[in-house]
Design a protein around this motif. Structure first.
Motif, PDB file in Angstrom:
ATOM      1  N   ALA A  77     -29.875  -3.264 -17.573  1.00  0.00           N
ATOM      2  CA  ALA A  77     -28.959  -4.007 -16.707  1.00  0.00           C
ATOM      3  C   ALA A  77     -29.207  -5.512 -16.816  1.00  0.00           C
ATOM      4  O   ALA A  77     -30.333  -5.938 -17.029  1.00  0.00           O
ATOM      5  CB  ALA A  77     -29.143  -3.553 -15.258  1.00  0.00           C
ATOM      6  N   PRO A  78     -28.202  -6.346 -16.656  1.00  0.00           N
ATOM      7  CA  PRO A  78     -26.805  -5.951 -16.524  1.00  0.00           C
ATOM      8  C   PRO A  78     -26.018  -6.015 -17.832  1.00  0.00           C
ATOM      9  O   PRO A  78     -24.885  -5.569 -17.892  1.00  0.00           O
ATOM     10  CB  PRO A  78     -26.259  -6.984 -15.534  1.00  0.00           C
ATOM     11  CG  PRO A  78     -27.015  -8.239 -15.868  1.00  0.00           C
ATOM     12  CD  PRO A  78     -28.402  -7.755 -16.273  1.00  0.00           C
ATOM     13  N   TYR A  79     -26.623  -6.584 -18.909  1.00  0.00           N
ATOM     14  CA  TYR A  79     -25.841  -6.853 -20.119  1.00  0.00           C
ATOM     15  C   TYR A  79     -26.223  -6.006 -21.325  1.00  0.00           C
ATOM     16  O   TYR A  79     -25.607  -6.126 -22.371  1.00  0.00           O
ATOM     17  CB  TYR A  79     -25.962  -8.333 -20.511  1.00  0.00           C
ATOM     18  CG  TYR A  79     -25.556  -9.267 -19.408  1.00  0.00           C
ATOM     19  CD1 TYR A  79     -24.238  -9.332 -18.984  1.00  0.00           C
ATOM     20  CD2 TYR A  79     -26.498 -10.068 -18.775  1.00  0.00           C
ATOM     21  CE1 TYR A  79     -23.864 -10.186 -17.949  1.00  0.00           C
ATOM     22  CE2 TYR A  79     -26.137 -10.932 -17.750  1.00  0.00           C
ATOM     23  CZ  TYR A  79     -24.811 -10.971 -17.341  1.00  0.00           C
ATOM     24  OH  TYR A  79     -24.447 -11.814 -16.324  1.00  0.00           O
ATOM     25  N   GLY A  80     -27.276  -5.201 -21.242  1.00  0.00           N
ATOM     26  CA  GLY A  80     -27.767  -4.468 -22.397  1.00  0.00           C
ATOM     27  C   GLY A  80     -28.616  -5.362 -23.279  1.00  0.00           C
ATOM     28  O   GLY A  80     -28.985  -6.474 -22.897  1.00  0.00           O
ATOM     29  N   HIS A  81     -28.913  -4.863 -24.471  1.00  0.00           N
ATOM     30  CA  HIS A  81     -29.736  -5.624 -25.412  1.00  0.00           C
ATOM     31  C   HIS A  81     -29.490  -5.092 -26.816  1.00  0.00           C
ATOM     32  O   HIS A  81     -29.282  -3.884 -27.003  1.00  0.00           O
ATOM     33  CB  HIS A  81     -31.219  -5.490 -25.057  1.00  0.00           C
ATOM     34  CG  HIS A  81     -32.119  -6.361 -25.864  1.00  0.00           C
ATOM     35  ND1 HIS A  81     -32.121  -7.740 -25.752  1.00  0.00           N
ATOM     36  CD2 HIS A  81     -33.044  -6.053 -26.805  1.00  0.00           C
ATOM     37  CE1 HIS A  81     -33.010  -8.249 -26.590  1.00  0.00           C
ATOM     38  NE2 HIS A  81     -33.595  -7.249 -27.243  1.00  0.00           N
ATOM     39  N   VAL A  82     -29.501  -5.983 -27.813  1.00  0.00           N
ATOM     40  CA  VAL A  82     -29.427  -5.597 -29.222  1.00  0.00           C
ATOM     41  C   VAL A  82     -30.551  -6.276 -29.985  1.00  0.00           C
ATOM     42  O   VAL A  82     -31.031  -7.343 -29.584  1.00  0.00           O
ATOM     43  CB  VAL A  82     -28.059  -5.928 -29.877  1.00  0.00           C
ATOM     44  CG1 VAL A  82     -26.959  -5.030 -29.340  1.00  0.00           C
ATOM     45  CG2 VAL A  82     -27.696  -7.390 -29.701  1.00  0.00           C
ATOM     46  N   ALA A  83     -30.979  -5.638 -31.067  1.00  0.00           N
ATOM     47  CA  ALA A  83     -32.059  -6.174 -31.889  1.00  0.00           C
ATOM     48  C   ALA A  83     -31.859  -5.696 -33.320  1.00  0.00           C
ATOM     49  O   ALA A  83     -31.141  -4.728 -33.582  1.00  0.00           O
ATOM     50  CB  ALA A  83     -33.415  -5.715 -31.357  1.00  0.00           C
ATOM     51  N   TYR A  84     -32.521  -6.362 -34.251  1.00  0.00           N
ATOM     52  CA  TYR A  84     -32.449  -6.040 -35.675  1.00  0.00           C
ATOM     53  C   TYR A  84     -33.661  -5.189 -36.053  1.00  0.00           C
ATOM     54  O   TYR A  84     -34.805  -5.590 -35.797  1.00  0.00           O
ATOM     55  CB  TYR A  84     -32.435  -7.340 -36.491  1.00  0.00           C
ATOM     56  CG  TYR A  84     -32.433  -7.143 -37.982  1.00  0.00           C
ATOM     57  CD1 TYR A  84     -31.252  -6.840 -38.647  1.00  0.00           C
ATOM     58  CD2 TYR A  84     -33.602  -7.259 -38.727  1.00  0.00           C
ATOM     59  CE1 TYR A  84     -31.242  -6.666 -40.023  1.00  0.00           C
ATOM     60  CE2 TYR A  84     -33.600  -7.087 -40.100  1.00  0.00           C
ATOM     61  CZ  TYR A  84     -32.411  -6.786 -40.745  1.00  0.00           C
ATOM     62  OH  TYR A  84     -32.401  -6.612 -42.101  1.00  0.00           O
TER      63      TYR A  84
END
Length: 170
Positions: A119-126
């Motif tokens: 929360a609240p936006y999420g997460h991204v990674a390589y």
């Protein structure tokens, strides 16, 4: 291995299988080329250019977009790529599906790991390394260090808010 027309992993490219020998095609020959080994684990490096590509600068989405553009051969990737609005990290798996990309739970080097429950936006990674036990390492922005580069090791795909639920394959 992938050889690019320009330095910095930019422009046209030509792929070579591991251990293969070959001549560069006419587009690449005698130019300022750079190369990148594909498939194997990659050494983490903070080479992010601090541009947003339609995302907020120094956030996980902008860093992932940078990796997609520079390492995965999609130089025009941005927040409206593939006719889809990518938005916050927690919507990237749905955006990828809408754009026709493979989304699954199998980590591979070069995949974009998506956490859509944080929360609240999420997460991204390589994903820069994968191990025989199925765990993986990531490079990321804005997780352990606000608006800064970081790495984490031996993560898993799970429903946990500190792990990742999906892998996007470009």
């Amino acid at each position: 291995m992938r050889v690019y027309y320009n330095s910095g992993y930019e422009g046209a490219y030509q792929d070579f299988a591991p251990g293969a020998r070959g001549n560069l095609n006419a587009t690449l020959k005698n130019n300022n080329a750079s190369h990148l080994f594909l498939g194997g684990n990659q050494t983490p490096v903070d080479d992010y250019d601090h541009t947003g590509r339609g995302f907020y600068v120094d956030q996980c989405t902008a860093f992932a977009a940078f990796r997609i553009a520079t390492r995965l051969g999609v130089p025009n990737f941005g927040n409206s790529w593939g006719g889809v609005h990518w938005g916050n990290a927690n919507t990237w798996d749905d955006a990828a599906r809408s754009a026709g990309l493979a989304v699954n739970t199998t980590p591979t080097v070069g995949a974009i790991a998506v956490n859509d429950v944080h929360a609240p936006y999420g997460h991204v990674a390589y994903v820069n390394a994968v191990y025989s036990d199925g765990s993986f390492d990531v490079e990321e922005y804005n997780w352990n260090h606000p608006t800064a580069y970081g790495t984490r090791s031996h993560l898993h795909v799970s429903s946990s808010g500190s792990d990742f639920q999906w892998m996007i394959h470009f």
